[in-house]
Write an enzyme that holds these catalytic residues in place. Structure first.
Site: not given
Length: 411
Positions: A148, A208-209, A240, A262, A264, A339, A382
């Protein structure tokens, strides 16, 4: 410095902690199901008629009392303790560094010993104290494969999945350090909730996922929510995902925890850039999976995480698109001020624009809290987590990536 040294929470303070790391570690009892623990004991000669009782004893000592040394198991015979010490471990990972933010947020850099022919690896976990609760952000992988573009973790290549033991060990270590087990005390001056558990909530939002490591995450979270052990409510556990659609239904059906997405972006072209897994599982498929999430209701909403990127996804048109996208889904929208991290080209949206965005969503009937950045000064917020863990050798990495592609296809 030892693990019991005092840390001043009012300022950033790295704290290396030296612990011995075995080159060929014994198998751990942490992260085993009761059935697996019973099989491990039987293999080492424990009589069939004793196994159920021994598993119950060990489960209580590990997950209720929080011991990390077999010698502390007072109601287990000396011979049994010696056998356990010879063949197993319940040790915590090594704390390479502990940092404390000005706002009380804590970040641990943890090192795990080698697995098989692999090498030691490092991950980060974060504790966020708040009024009335304390949240632990747990990692599920070393690095990440999703890249990402706004996420610091995405700049670290995937090294490997964490085991159920390694996932649970982050929770056990945090409770150790915070004095959250019986007969333990937190370091002097530690900022934490005034009442109740110090770790009351856990979120699978670290490195990680989680849904690319489904089986280990499932085992760890079911143990964390076991009523005879760590006993965390599933309503206080949030997983998440960036959108691994085939595993979303399984998460609700087999684990039963709260779900966060997630998100966005509200357009496929933009989300393809920000969250590349969208190319494999576009927004329509993702929203369909959310609508089918087991147990979904107004009392059990899905949280959608939306990082605010200046000039990228923060217009009122984006806010309108978000309302349309989530139509019919019981949802809460967390707006996350971006962030920053070293090397990023993104900027955080202006605060005035974030508030306008939030007001528009609120007026449409969705709760849209603006998440207060925590731990920015120690890169614990985050999207900022990243370790400098050693990478796999090329042959190991290629073999692992081939396995991931075989299981999930190319992103």
């Amino acid at each position: 410095m030892s693990a019991t040294d005092v840390i001043t929470p009012s300022r950033l303070k790295p704290m290396p902690v030296s612990q011995p790391v075995e080159l060929a570690p014994k198998p751990s009892l942490i992260g085993l199901t009761r059935e697996e623990m019973a099989a491990a004991l039987k293999e080492k000669g424990v009589a069939d008629k004793q196994i159920k009782m021994r598993v119950s004893q060990l489960w209580n000592w590990i997950y209720v009392r929080g011991v990390s040394n077999f010698d502390d198991m007072a109601n287990v015979s000396k011979d049994m303790r010696e056998m356990l010490k010879t063949h197993f471990t319940i040790a915590r990972p090594e704390i390479v560094e502990e940092q404390v933010s000005n706002d009380g947020t804590r970040k641990w850099l943890l090192r795990f010993p080698p697995r098989g022919a692999g090498r030691p690896v490092e991950i980060e976990a974060v504790y966020i104290p708040e009024e009335g609760r304390g949240t632990l952000c747990i990692s599920s992988q070393v690095g990440c494969s999703l890249t990402c573009s706004f996420c610091h973790t995405g700049t670290q290549r995937l090294v490997r999945n964490l085991t159920a033991e390694e996932i649970l060990s982050q929770l056990l270590l945090a409770r150790d350090r915070l004095g959250d087990f019986p007969d333990r005390e937190a370091p002097q001056g530690t900022i934490m909730p005034a009442e109740g558990r110090k770790v009351s909530n856990i979120v699978m939002m670290g490195m990680g996922e989680p849904l690319y490591n489904f089986d280990s995450v499932k085992t760890a979270l079911l143990i964390a929510s076991d009523g005879d052990g760590l006993s965390l409510s599933k309503r206080r556990i949030t997983l998440s995902t960036s959108g691994v659609v085939p595993e979303i239904y399984r998460t609700g059906d087999e684990i039963g925890v709260m779900l966060a997405i997630s998100l966005h972006a509200v357009r496929d072209d933009l989300r393809d850039m920000l969250v590349p897994i969208n190319k494999k599982y576009p927004l329509k498929e993702l929203m369909d999976a959310c609508r089918a999430y087991p147990g979904l209701s107004n009392a059990r909403r899905i949280t959608f995480e939306y990082v605010m990127l200046k000039g990228v996804n923060d217009s009122l048109e984006d806010a309108k698109g978000l309302i349309q996208l989530l139509k019919g889904i019981p949802a809460k929208i967390n707006l996350i001020p971006f962030n920053p991290w070293p090397g990023t080209n993104y900027q955080c949206s202006d605060w005035e624009q974030i508030e306008k965005f939030a007001d528009f969503i609120n007026s449409a009937g969705y709760a849209s809290p603006i998440r207060t950045p925590r731990g920015r000064d120690i890169l614990a917020a985050c999207g900022q987590l990243k370790s400098e863990s050693e990478r796999m050798r090329k042959t190991e990495r290629l073999a692992f990536e081939a396995m991931m592609i075989a299981n999930h296809g190319e992103d």
